[in-house]
Design a protein around this motif. Structure first.
Motif, PDB file in Angstrom:
ATOM      1  N   PHE A  82     -10.446  -0.268  -7.569  1.00 40.57           N
ATOM      2  CA  PHE A  82     -11.800   0.046  -8.000  1.00 40.57           C
ATOM      3  C   PHE A  82     -12.760  -0.939  -7.359  1.00 40.57           C
ATOM      4  N   CYS A  83     -14.032  -0.547  -7.292  1.00 36.60           N
ATOM      5  CA  CYS A  83     -15.073  -1.399  -6.733  1.00 36.60           C
ATOM      6  C   CYS A  83     -15.457  -2.461  -7.755  1.00 36.60           C
ATOM      7  N   SER A  84     -15.440  -3.716  -7.342  1.00 37.11           N
ATOM      8  CA  SER A  84     -15.808  -4.805  -8.264  1.00 37.11           C
ATOM      9  C   SER A  84     -17.314  -4.913  -8.465  1.00 37.11           C
ATOM     10  N   VAL A  85     -18.090  -4.180  -7.675  1.00 33.06           N
ATOM     11  CA  VAL A  85     -19.545  -4.208  -7.837  1.00 33.06           C
ATOM     12  C   VAL A  85     -19.977  -3.170  -8.875  1.00 33.06           C
ATOM     13  N   CYS A  86     -19.582  -1.895  -8.679  1.00 30.59           N
ATOM     14  CA  CYS A  86     -20.041  -0.832  -9.589  1.00 30.59           C
ATOM     15  C   CYS A  86     -18.959  -0.353 -10.559  1.00 30.59           C
ATOM     16  N   GLY A  87     -17.705  -0.729 -10.325  1.00 27.53           N
ATOM     17  CA  GLY A  87     -16.631  -0.396 -11.249  1.00 27.53           C
ATOM     18  C   GLY A  87     -15.956   0.941 -11.025  1.00 27.53           C
ATOM     19  N   ILE A  88     -16.364   1.698 -10.025  1.00 28.32           N
ATOM     20  CA  ILE A  88     -15.807   3.033  -9.816  1.00 28.32           C
ATOM     21  C   ILE A  88     -14.396   2.964  -9.230  1.00 28.32           C
ATOM     22  N   TYR A  89     -13.493   3.724  -9.865  1.00 25.38           N
ATOM     23  CA  TYR A  89     -12.125   3.911  -9.361  1.00 25.38           C
ATOM     24  C   TYR A  89     -12.202   4.768  -8.101  1.00 25.38           C
ATOM     25  N   THR A  90     -11.623   4.281  -7.006  1.00 28.63           N
ATOM     26  CA  THR A  90     -11.645   5.028  -5.750  1.00 28.63           C
ATOM     27  C   THR A  90     -10.299   5.670  -5.423  1.00 28.63           C
ATOM     28  N   HIS A  91      -9.200   4.931  -5.660  1.00 32.19           N
ATOM     29  CA  HIS A  91      -7.886   5.453  -5.294  1.00 32.19           C
ATOM     30  C   HIS A  91      -6.790   4.610  -5.940  1.00 32.19           C
ATOM     31  N   HIS A  92      -5.574   5.129  -5.873  1.00 34.25           N
ATOM     32  CA  HIS A  92      -4.425   4.370  -6.374  1.00 34.25           C
ATOM     33  C   HIS A  92      -3.163   4.769  -5.619  1.00 34.25           C
ATOM     34  N   GLN A  93      -2.267   3.800  -5.480  1.00 33.81           N
ATOM     35  CA  GLN A  93      -0.943   4.114  -4.949  1.00 33.81           C
ATOM     36  C   GLN A  93      -0.152   4.667  -6.121  1.00 33.81           C
ATOM     37  N   ARG A  94       0.387   5.853  -5.936  1.00 30.85           N
ATOM     38  CA  ARG A  94       0.959   6.599  -7.054  1.00 30.85           C
ATOM     39  C   ARG A  94       2.284   6.025  -7.549  1.00 30.85           C
ATOM     40  N   ARG A  95       2.484   6.081  -8.833  1.00 30.43           N
ATOM     41  CA  ARG A  95       3.738   5.661  -9.449  1.00 30.43           C
ATOM     42  C   ARG A  95       4.826   6.706  -9.209  1.00 30.43           C
ATOM     43  N   SER A  96       4.467   7.994  -9.354  1.00 24.05           N
ATOM     44  CA  SER A  96       5.479   9.048  -9.201  1.00 24.05           C
ATOM     45  C   SER A  96       5.863   9.263  -7.743  1.00 24.05           C
ATOM     46  N   ASN A  97       5.009   8.857  -6.815  1.00 25.29           N
ATOM     47  CA  ASN A  97       5.343   8.920  -5.395  1.00 25.29           C
ATOM     48  C   ASN A  97       4.624   7.770  -4.693  1.00 25.29           C
ATOM     49  N   PRO A  98       5.254   6.591  -4.627  1.00 27.75           N
ATOM     50  CA  PRO A  98       4.608   5.422  -4.026  1.00 27.75           C
ATOM     51  C   PRO A  98       4.312   5.570  -2.532  1.00 27.75           C
ATOM     52  N   GLN A  99       4.719   6.677  -1.935  1.00 31.95           N
ATOM     53  CA  GLN A  99       4.410   6.939  -0.524  1.00 31.95           C
ATOM     54  C   GLN A  99       3.073   7.669  -0.380  1.00 31.95           C
ATOM     55  N   GLU A 100       2.376   7.866  -1.510  1.00 32.73           N
ATOM     56  CA  GLU A 100       1.094   8.559  -1.499  1.00 32.73           C
ATOM     57  C   GLU A 100       0.038   7.761  -2.252  1.00 32.73           C
ATOM     58  N   TYR A 101      -1.205   7.996  -1.853  1.00 31.46           N
ATOM     59  CA  TYR A 101      -2.354   7.544  -2.622  1.00 31.46           C
ATOM     60  C   TYR A 101      -2.914   8.743  -3.369  1.00 31.46           C
ATOM     61  N   GLY A 102      -3.322   8.530  -4.590  1.00 31.52           N
ATOM     62  CA  GLY A 102      -4.163   9.481  -5.284  1.00 31.52           C
ATOM     63  C   GLY A 102      -5.585   9.000  -5.059  1.00 31.52           C
ATOM     64  N   TYR A 103      -6.510   9.909  -4.823  1.00 29.77           N
ATOM     65  CA  TYR A 103      -7.896   9.499  -4.612  1.00 29.77           C
ATOM     66  C   TYR A 103      -8.805  10.251  -5.572  1.00 29.77           C
ATOM     67  N   ASN A 104      -9.923   9.628  -5.882  1.00 33.39           N
ATOM     68  CA  ASN A 104     -10.906  10.176  -6.799  1.00 33.39           C
ATOM     69  C   ASN A 104     -11.719  11.240  -6.058  1.00 33.39           C
ATOM     70  N   VAL A 105     -11.518  12.500  -6.390  1.00 27.05           N
ATOM     71  CA  VAL A 105     -12.214  13.608  -5.732  1.00 27.05           C
ATOM     72  C   VAL A 105     -13.727  13.451  -5.863  1.00 27.05           C
ATOM     73  N   GLY A 106     -14.191  12.865  -6.954  1.00 26.14           N
ATOM     74  CA  GLY A 106     -15.617  12.654  -7.159  1.00 26.14           C
ATOM     75  C   GLY A 106     -16.236  11.658  -6.200  1.00 26.14           C
ATOM     76  N   CYS A 107     -15.412  10.893  -5.486  1.00 27.01           N
ATOM     77  CA  CYS A 107     -15.917   9.942  -4.495  1.00 27.01           C
ATOM     78  C   CYS A 107     -16.114  10.584  -3.124  1.00 27.01           C
ATOM     79  N   LEU A 108     -15.605  11.810  -2.920  1.00 27.26           N
ATOM     80  CA  LEU A 108     -15.765  12.482  -1.628  1.00 27.26           C
ATOM     81  C   LEU A 108     -17.238  12.799  -1.395  1.00 27.26           C
ATOM     82  N   GLU A 109     -17.720  12.453  -0.230  1.00 32.06           N
ATOM     83  CA  GLU A 109     -19.120  12.691   0.106  1.00 32.06           C
ATOM     84  C   GLU A 109     -19.469  14.167  -0.032  1.00 32.06           C
ATOM     85  N   GLY A 110     -20.521  14.442  -0.814  1.00 32.29           N
ATOM     86  CA  GLY A 110     -21.024  15.801  -0.976  1.00 32.29           C
ATOM     87  C   GLY A 110     -20.279  16.654  -1.979  1.00 32.29           C
TER      88      GLY A 110
END
Length: 134
Positions: A82-110
């Motif tokens: 997450f961003c330490s300035v505004c606090g928004i969660y951007t992404h995470h390395q997944r527990r169920s599949n550590p070979q993937e990142y989950g990303y916050n769809v709401g952070c996608l531009e537009g």
């Protein structure tokens, strides 16, 4: 696979940012948004984000690496950023599949994630990694 959300075309290389813009990611989305979902685990219930996944090589931090913060809990397998300035969660390395990142769809531009319509919810309360053999 979702290639259009409202009037926004999902680009093969799509920009994602936190709220304040201090963190900028470039996501590789050649198939668009794949498998968007919510989760009902204790963390996801609180953040309320819709997530989708990419391989680890599918996210590049363009700027703001220095302001990204890591949060881990329970098994400490997943890595939540997450961003330490505004606090928004951007992404995470997944527990169920550590070979993937989950990303916050709401952070996608537009992208307004409310334009996705119905989004399934995964059972994170009963996470597969928590199940014990009888």
């Amino acid at each position: 696979m979702i290639k259009q959300v409202g009037s926004t075309t999902i680009l093969e290389r799509h920009r994602a940012t936190c709220h304040c813009g201090a963190v900028e990611l470039e996501l590789s989305l050649p198939d668009g948004i794949v498998n968007p979902r919510r989760c009902d685990c204790s963390m996801c219930r609180r953040k309320g984000a819709i997530v989708a996944s990419v391989p680890l090589a599918g996210i590049r931090v363009v700027k703001g690496f220095d302001v990204l913060r890591l949060y881990q809990f329970n098994t400490k397998t997943a890595k939540h950023y997450f961003c330490s300035v505004c606090g928004i969660y951007t992404h995470h390395q997944r527990r169920s599949n550590p070979q993937e990142y989950g990303y916050n769809v709401g952070c996608l531009e537009g992208v307004n994630p409310f334009e996705l319509g119905a989004v399934p919810t995964n059972d994170g309360v009963n996470h597969p990694a928590d199940r014990r053999s009888a």
